[in-house]
Motif scaffolding. Sequence first.
Motif, PDB file in Angstrom:
ATOM      1  N   SER A   1       6.237  -0.579   9.902  1.00 43.64           N
ATOM      2  CA  SER A   1       4.836  -0.189   9.884  1.00 43.64           C
ATOM      3  C   SER A   1       4.393   0.199  11.286  1.00 43.64           C
ATOM      4  CB  SER A   1       3.972  -1.336   9.372  1.00 43.64           C
ATOM      5  OG  SER A   1       4.061  -2.444  10.228  1.00 43.64           O
TER       6      SER A   1
ATOM      7  N   TYR B   1      -4.777   5.235   2.198  1.00 43.75           N
ATOM      8  CA  TYR B   1      -3.403   5.575   1.798  1.00 43.75           C
ATOM      9  C   TYR B   1      -2.396   5.088   2.839  1.00 43.75           C
ATOM     10  CZ  TYR B   1      -3.754   7.898  -2.669  1.00 43.75           C
ATOM     11  OH  TYR B   1      -3.914   8.138  -4.022  1.00 43.75           O
TER      12      TYR B   1
ATOM     13  N   ARG C   1      -2.069   1.391   2.200  1.00 46.75           N
ATOM     14  CA  ARG C   1      -1.250   1.145   1.007  1.00 46.75           C
ATOM     15  C   ARG C   1       0.232   1.308   1.311  1.00 46.75           C
ATOM     16  NH1 ARG C   1      -3.738   1.794  -4.270  1.00 46.75           N
ATOM     17  NH2 ARG C   1      -1.895   2.958  -4.961  1.00 46.75           N
ATOM     18  N   ASP C   2       0.509   2.083   2.364  1.00 50.98           N
ATOM     19  CA  ASP C   2       1.893   2.295   2.802  1.00 50.98           C
ATOM     20  C   ASP C   2       2.374   1.206   3.757  1.00 50.98           C
ATOM     21  OD1 ASP C   2       3.526   4.239   1.724  1.00 50.98           O
ATOM     22  OD2 ASP C   2       3.412   5.585   3.442  1.00 50.98           O
TER      23      ASP C   2
ATOM     24  N   ALA D   1      -0.056  10.286   4.673  1.00 52.62           N
ATOM     25  CA  ALA D   1       0.783   9.090   4.550  1.00 52.62           C
ATOM     26  C   ALA D   1       2.257   9.464   4.507  1.00 52.62           C
ATOM     27  CB  ALA D   1       0.388   8.290   3.306  1.00 52.62           C
ATOM     28  N   ASP D   2       2.578  10.547   3.818  1.00 51.83           N
ATOM     29  CA  ASP D   2       3.977  10.992   3.771  1.00 51.83           C
ATOM     30  C   ASP D   2       4.445  11.465   5.139  1.00 51.83           C
ATOM     31  OD1 ASP D   2       4.367  10.381   1.116  1.00 51.83           O
ATOM     32  OD2 ASP D   2       3.916  12.394   0.376  1.00 51.83           O
TER      33      ASP D   2
ATOM     34  N   ALA E   1       5.049   8.481   7.385  1.00 54.51           N
ATOM     35  CA  ALA E   1       6.223   7.715   6.955  1.00 54.51           C
ATOM     36  C   ALA E   1       7.527   8.473   7.167  1.00 54.51           C
ATOM     37  CB  ALA E   1       6.083   7.344   5.483  1.00 54.51           C
TER      38      ALA E   1
ATOM     39  N   ARG F   1       8.376  11.025   5.336  1.00 58.38           N
ATOM     40  CA  ARG F   1       8.783  11.610   4.063  1.00 58.38           C
ATOM     41  C   ARG F   1       8.427  13.102   4.046  1.00 58.38           C
ATOM     42  NH1 ARG F   1       6.247   6.561   2.281  1.00 58.38           N
ATOM     43  NH2 ARG F   1       4.308   7.724   1.930  1.00 58.38           N
TER      44      ARG F   1
END
Length: 419
Positions: free
Chosen positions: A5, A23, A26-27, A399-400, A403, A405
């Motif tokens: 994180s 979001y 939430r991740d 969020a992606d 992260a 992603r």
Amino acid sequence: MIRPSKTVAVIGAGMVGACIARYLQRDGHNVIILDPDEPGAGASYGNAGCFNPSSLVPIAGLDTFKQVPGYLMDPLGPLSIRWSYLPKVAPWLIRYCRAGVPEKIKYQSLALKSILSKSLEALMPLVDDCGAHDLVRRDGILIVYRSRESVASDARGWNLRRENGIHWEELDHDAVHDFDPNLTRDIQFGKFVPGNGHTANPGALVKAIAQHVVKSGGQHRRVKAENFVFNGDKLQAVVTDQGLINVDMAVIAAGAYSKPLAQALGNLVPLETERGYHAMIKTPAIKPRVPTTDSDHKFVVTPMQEGVRVAGTVELAGLDAAPNWKRADMLLRRIGALYPALGKEYRPEDITVWMGHRPSLPDSLPVIGRSKRSADVIYAFGHQHVGMTAAPYTGVIIADLIAGRPSPVDLTPFRPDRF
């Protein structure tokens, strides 16, 4: 693979910032919202409150350009430019005109579709999290017309919507008045879009999402972000008017106030503010069945918890000029021509008026992507008229990105260096 994180500063506590913050949380990230004001106090507070996946029509276009001279002849018309501001806004207007050619419009509408089509789907988990179901309605919107000529003037937009899979119902005179008997009998046609929705209180919805972020371990620091501190390409801290805040990454979602932050990071983004107004009738005789757009006069009437809100118009006058409250008064005067029961003299205590700043880019697309200075700072601003709608899915995208992603959509149309 479990990624560690991060501590992420989200600069801006409007709808876009709040959705991004939740979001990210939430991740599994530690989130700090930075904004000198309360959540939802800016443009998110005063808009028409609509969630419109159908709003994938770029503002620039040949049909719009044809109407501009007429608008500008009326100082209280749907579009106003303060002439003292014209030299400053002229480069933005030139870019706006260049963005309105047909091939670019199709490209822009596809890009808007990519961030709007799943907006309500992305919103509902956040609503579930904060228990704000009473603030969200999913019962469609209505656009009304007084003549076939008015319908024809909107053909570009409806053709684009059809090409992008938007569904609506055509209503003739009898059907539109069966749908909402409170409308003036002058209305001849309507288009009902069942896939759209609205919030009964935009400011309260943003506040509920942001408060849930804090309740779940995040922070809201009432500070103004001013710059950034780096070690090489690595972000170390956000510089605020009250000192440094150490973070691993930052997201700029400060709406119309994002331009100087992006400039500090090496991106010269042609961000402009469209000043919008609303009037709220706290003691309405009736309420529209659903948010209803008067296509002739370019305003929206929305049923809300606190009464009936009439919102719209565009004024180009910058961030610092004083409001022209005649524009809010004009909205209030015109509502009677759409809903006769609302067309009366109100006591001052029955009305509130507001002005706010839409963050606008000339091609109707927001900026979403990494800054020129560092991959640790990501942009998410400039959502113009679709901020409430696009915010939840923008949160998914950011969020992606944080992260590591792949983005769920092609971000090429939104890249910061496209201008």
